[in-house]
Design a protein around this motif. Structure first.
Motif, PDB file in Angstrom:
ATOM      1  N   LYS A   1       0.835  -1.208   0.000  1.00 43.44           N
ATOM      2  CA  LYS A   1       0.000   0.000   0.000  1.00 43.44           C
ATOM      3  C   LYS A   1       0.865   1.252   0.000  1.00 43.44           C
ATOM      4  O   LYS A   1       0.542   2.252  -0.654  1.00 43.44           O
ATOM      5  CB  LYS A   1      -0.916  -0.015   1.230  1.00 43.44           C
ATOM      6  N   SER A   2       1.992   1.207   0.689  1.00 44.85           N
ATOM      7  CA  SER A   2       2.884   2.368   0.773  1.00 44.85           C
ATOM      8  C   SER A   2       3.512   2.694  -0.578  1.00 44.85           C
ATOM      9  O   SER A   2       3.643   3.872  -0.943  1.00 44.85           O
ATOM     10  CB  SER A   2       3.987   2.108   1.802  1.00 44.85           C
ATOM     11  N   ILE A   3       3.887   1.675  -1.329  1.00 43.41           N
ATOM     12  CA  ILE A   3       4.452   1.905  -2.671  1.00 43.41           C
ATOM     13  C   ILE A   3       3.399   2.560  -3.558  1.00 43.41           C
ATOM     14  O   ILE A   3       3.694   3.510  -4.293  1.00 43.41           O
ATOM     15  CB  ILE A   3       4.959   0.588  -3.284  1.00 43.41           C
ATOM     16  N   ARG A   4       2.172   2.065  -3.481  1.00 42.15           N
ATOM     17  CA  ARG A   4       1.085   2.657  -4.279  1.00 42.15           C
ATOM     18  C   ARG A   4       0.854   4.118  -3.892  1.00 42.15           C
ATOM     19  O   ARG A   4       0.657   4.982  -4.750  1.00 42.15           O
ATOM     20  CB  ARG A   4      -0.206   1.863  -4.098  1.00 42.15           C
ATOM     21  N   LYS A   5       0.873   4.379  -2.596  1.00 40.10           N
ATOM     22  CA  LYS A   5       0.644   5.748  -2.128  1.00 40.10           C
ATOM     23  C   LYS A   5       1.747   6.687  -2.615  1.00 40.10           C
ATOM     24  O   LYS A   5       1.478   7.824  -3.028  1.00 40.10           O
ATOM     25  CB  LYS A   5       0.579   5.781  -0.602  1.00 40.10           C
ATOM     26  N   LEU A   6       2.990   6.226  -2.579  1.00 40.76           N
ATOM     27  CA  LEU A   6       4.111   7.070  -2.997  1.00 40.76           C
ATOM     28  C   LEU A   6       4.074   7.347  -4.498  1.00 40.76           C
ATOM     29  O   LEU A   6       4.342   8.478  -4.930  1.00 40.76           O
ATOM     30  CB  LEU A   6       5.447   6.425  -2.605  1.00 40.76           C
ATOM     31  N   THR A   7       3.739   6.338  -5.295  1.00 38.52           N
ATOM     32  CA  THR A   7       3.657   6.590  -6.740  1.00 38.52           C
ATOM     33  C   THR A   7       2.494   7.528  -7.053  1.00 38.52           C
ATOM     34  O   THR A   7       2.588   8.367  -7.955  1.00 38.52           O
ATOM     35  CB  THR A   7       3.499   5.281  -7.540  1.00 38.52           C
ATOM     36  N   GLU A   8       1.424   7.416  -6.290  1.00 40.28           N
ATOM     37  CA  GLU A   8       0.280   8.302  -6.481  1.00 40.28           C
ATOM     38  C   GLU A   8       0.638   9.744  -6.132  1.00 40.28           C
ATOM     39  O   GLU A   8       0.283  10.681  -6.863  1.00 40.28           O
ATOM     40  CB  GLU A   8      -0.897   7.836  -5.610  1.00 40.28           C
ATOM     41  N   VAL A   9       1.357   9.917  -5.034  1.00 41.64           N
ATOM     42  CA  VAL A   9       1.816  11.262  -4.644  1.00 41.64           C
ATOM     43  C   VAL A   9       2.727  11.845  -5.710  1.00 41.64           C
ATOM     44  O   VAL A   9       2.626  13.031  -6.060  1.00 41.64           O
ATOM     45  CB  VAL A   9       2.530  11.219  -3.273  1.00 41.64           C
TER      46      VAL A   9
ATOM     47  N   LEU B   1       2.825  18.038  -0.663  1.00 42.98           N
ATOM     48  CA  LEU B   1       2.845  16.644  -1.118  1.00 42.98           C
ATOM     49  C   LEU B   1       4.148  15.958  -0.728  1.00 42.98           C
ATOM     50  O   LEU B   1       4.151  14.769  -0.376  1.00 42.98           O
ATOM     51  CB  LEU B   1       2.648  16.589  -2.629  1.00 42.98           C
ATOM     52  N   GLU B   2       5.246  16.699  -0.793  1.00 40.90           N
ATOM     53  CA  GLU B   2       6.538  16.111  -0.404  1.00 40.90           C
ATOM     54  C   GLU B   2       6.542  15.742   1.075  1.00 40.90           C
ATOM     55  O   GLU B   2       7.077  14.691   1.467  1.00 40.90           O
ATOM     56  CB  GLU B   2       7.662  17.105  -0.719  1.00 40.90           C
ATOM     57  N   ALA B   3       5.929  16.595   1.901  1.00 43.79           N
ATOM     58  CA  ALA B   3       5.826  16.299   3.329  1.00 43.79           C
ATOM     59  C   ALA B   3       4.964  15.051   3.556  1.00 43.79           C
ATOM     60  O   ALA B   3       5.253  14.217   4.428  1.00 43.79           O
ATOM     61  CB  ALA B   3       5.233  17.500   4.068  1.00 43.79           C
ATOM     62  N   LYS B   4       3.917  14.920   2.746  1.00 49.36           N
ATOM     63  CA  LYS B   4       3.057  13.728   2.813  1.00 49.36           C
ATOM     64  C   LYS B   4       3.847  12.477   2.450  1.00 49.36           C
ATOM     65  O   LYS B   4       3.721  11.433   3.108  1.00 49.36           O
ATOM     66  CB  LYS B   4       1.865  13.901   1.868  1.00 49.36           C
ATOM     67  N   ALA B   5       4.676  12.579   1.404  1.00 45.02           N
ATOM     68  CA  ALA B   5       5.504  11.445   0.981  1.00 45.02           C
ATOM     69  C   ALA B   5       6.485  11.042   2.079  1.00 45.02           C
ATOM     70  O   ALA B   5       6.729   9.846   2.300  1.00 45.02           O
ATOM     71  CB  ALA B   5       6.255  11.789  -0.302  1.00 45.02           C
TER      72      ALA B   5
ATOM     73  N   SER C   1      10.312  12.231  -4.751  1.00 43.26           N
ATOM     74  CA  SER C   1       9.493  13.279  -4.130  1.00 43.26           C
ATOM     75  C   SER C   1      10.363  14.420  -3.620  1.00 43.26           C
ATOM     76  O   SER C   1      10.014  15.601  -3.773  1.00 43.26           O
ATOM     77  CB  SER C   1       8.675  12.680  -2.983  1.00 43.26           C
ATOM     78  N   ASP C   2      11.497  14.086  -3.029  1.00 42.00           N
ATOM     79  CA  ASP C   2      12.443  15.107  -2.562  1.00 42.00           C
ATOM     80  C   ASP C   2      12.914  15.985  -3.709  1.00 42.00           C
ATOM     81  O   ASP C   2      13.052  17.214  -3.564  1.00 42.00           O
ATOM     82  CB  ASP C   2      13.659  14.452  -1.896  1.00 42.00           C
ATOM     83  N   LYS C   3      13.189  15.376  -4.846  1.00 43.80           N
ATOM     84  CA  LYS C   3      13.650  16.135  -6.009  1.00 43.80           C
ATOM     85  C   LYS C   3      12.540  17.023  -6.568  1.00 43.80           C
ATOM     86  O   LYS C   3      12.817  18.084  -7.133  1.00 43.80           O
ATOM     87  CB  LYS C   3      14.196  15.196  -7.078  1.00 43.80           C
ATOM     88  N   CYS C   4      11.285  16.595  -6.413  1.00 39.42           N
ATOM     89  CA  CYS C   4      10.165  17.463  -6.797  1.00 39.42           C
ATOM     90  C   CYS C   4      10.187  18.740  -5.957  1.00 39.42           C
ATOM     91  O   CYS C   4       9.917  19.837  -6.464  1.00 39.42           O
ATOM     92  CB  CYS C   4       8.832  16.738  -6.597  1.00 39.42           C
ATOM     93  N   LYS C   5      10.516  18.591  -4.688  1.00 41.58           N
ATOM     94  CA  LYS C   5      10.636  19.759  -3.808  1.00 41.58           C
ATOM     95  C   LYS C   5      11.760  20.670  -4.284  1.00 41.58           C
ATOM     96  O   LYS C   5      11.658  21.899  -4.196  1.00 41.58           O
ATOM     97  CB  LYS C   5      10.891  19.305  -2.371  1.00 41.58           C
ATOM     98  N   GLN C   6      12.833  20.083  -4.823  1.00 44.46           N
ATOM     99  CA  GLN C   6      13.925  20.875  -5.364  1.00 44.46           C
ATOM    100  C   GLN C   6      13.463  21.663  -6.593  1.00 44.46           C
ATOM    101  O   GLN C   6      13.857  22.820  -6.781  1.00 44.46           O
ATOM    102  CB  GLN C   6      15.113  19.980  -5.723  1.00 44.46           C
ATOM    103  N   VAL C   7      12.622  21.043  -7.419  1.00 44.01           N
ATOM    104  CA  VAL C   7      12.049  21.758  -8.563  1.00 44.01           C
ATOM    105  C   VAL C   7      11.268  22.969  -8.064  1.00 44.01           C
ATOM    106  O   VAL C   7      11.394  24.082  -8.599  1.00 44.01           O
ATOM    107  CB  VAL C   7      11.116  20.844  -9.388  1.00 44.01           C
ATOM    108  N   ALA C   8      10.458  22.766  -7.018  1.00 40.66           N
ATOM    109  CA  ALA C   8       9.669  23.864  -6.447  1.00 40.66           C
ATOM    110  C   ALA C   8      10.577  24.976  -5.922  1.00 40.66           C
ATOM    111  O   ALA C   8      10.269  26.164  -6.085  1.00 40.66           O
ATOM    112  CB  ALA C   8       8.778  23.335  -5.328  1.00 40.66           C
TER     113      ALA C   8
END
Length: 214
Positions: free
Chosen positions: A115-123, A157-161, A196-203
């Motif tokens: 379930k955690s893998i699914r949640k992370l890919t969804e995020v 979203l990154e904090a959620k991840a 997800s961390d790298k998405c935060k870097q994009v932001a």
């Protein structure tokens, strides 16, 4: 009218960088969606999707290389050269880690998707879509508030991840008795969380750009 506004008015309409940014982020969204689709399939049906993820990641690398070539050729750029380089590098990093997650699932033969893998890919899908909205709003620098809002959502979203990852790892060490499973699932989870961390870097880069042109 501010100095930045005057400068933007005088600079010719960019016909090279923005199309490449948009190509890259479209590919990034497609990659995240393909990975999410893959893990929701039976294990025997995932291979083609994982191969597609790898192909898309290679496409993004090629686009990144084209942007770097344009940076070396053009004196005038739509915004600071350093920010262009940082932005496209961060986008490339997001793609790299999502591809790493797919590669690890293939390499370690991760058949059962938690379930955690699914949640992370969804995020990561949601976050990449926010990056897409922000990238499209860069053109013209007119809707800076929209970009700022996208960055706020990306950070949320990154904090959620992070929370999903921390709980998943804690559950793994508490409930899994097979050391091999602990290693392989933690590797997959780590790659997804790193994306997800790298998405935060994009932001972060996008926020820097908006500050300069506000």
């Amino acid at each position: 009218m501010t100095l930045n506004s005057i400068f933007q008015f005088l600079v010719p309409k960019d016909k090279k960088f923005y199309p490449l940014f948009e190509q890259a982020v479209n590919k990034l969204i497609l990659l995240s969606e393909t990975l999410h689709e893959a893990i929701n399939l039976p294990s025997k049906e995932r291979e083609e999707y994982f191969k597609t993820v790898e192909t898309i990641e290679n496409d993004i690398e090629n686009i990144v290389q084209n942007i770097r070539i344009e940076l070396s050729r053009n004196f005038i750029t739509p915004f600071d050269r350093e920010d262009i380089h940082s932005l496209i590098t961060a986008i490339d990093d997001v793609a790299d880690f999502m591809n790493d997650a797919a590669s690890r699932m293939r390499l370690y033969q991760v058949d059962k998707i938690t379930k955690s893998i699914r949640k992370l890919t969804e995020v990561n899908v949601e976050t990449c879509k926010q990056i897409g909205i922000a990238i499209y709003e860069l053109k013209g620098m007119k809707n800076l508030d929209t970009i700022s809002e996208c960055c706020r959502v990306i950070n949320k979203l990154e904090a959620k991840a992070d929370k999903i990852f921390d709980k998943a790892v804690a559950d793994l060490f508490e409930n899994e008795t097979d050391a091999k499973n602990i290693i392989k699932y933690k590797e997959v989870l780590s790659a997804l969380e790193a994306a997800s961390d790298k998405c935060k870097q994009v932001a972060k880069v996008l926020e820097t750009i908006t500050v300069k042109y506000s």
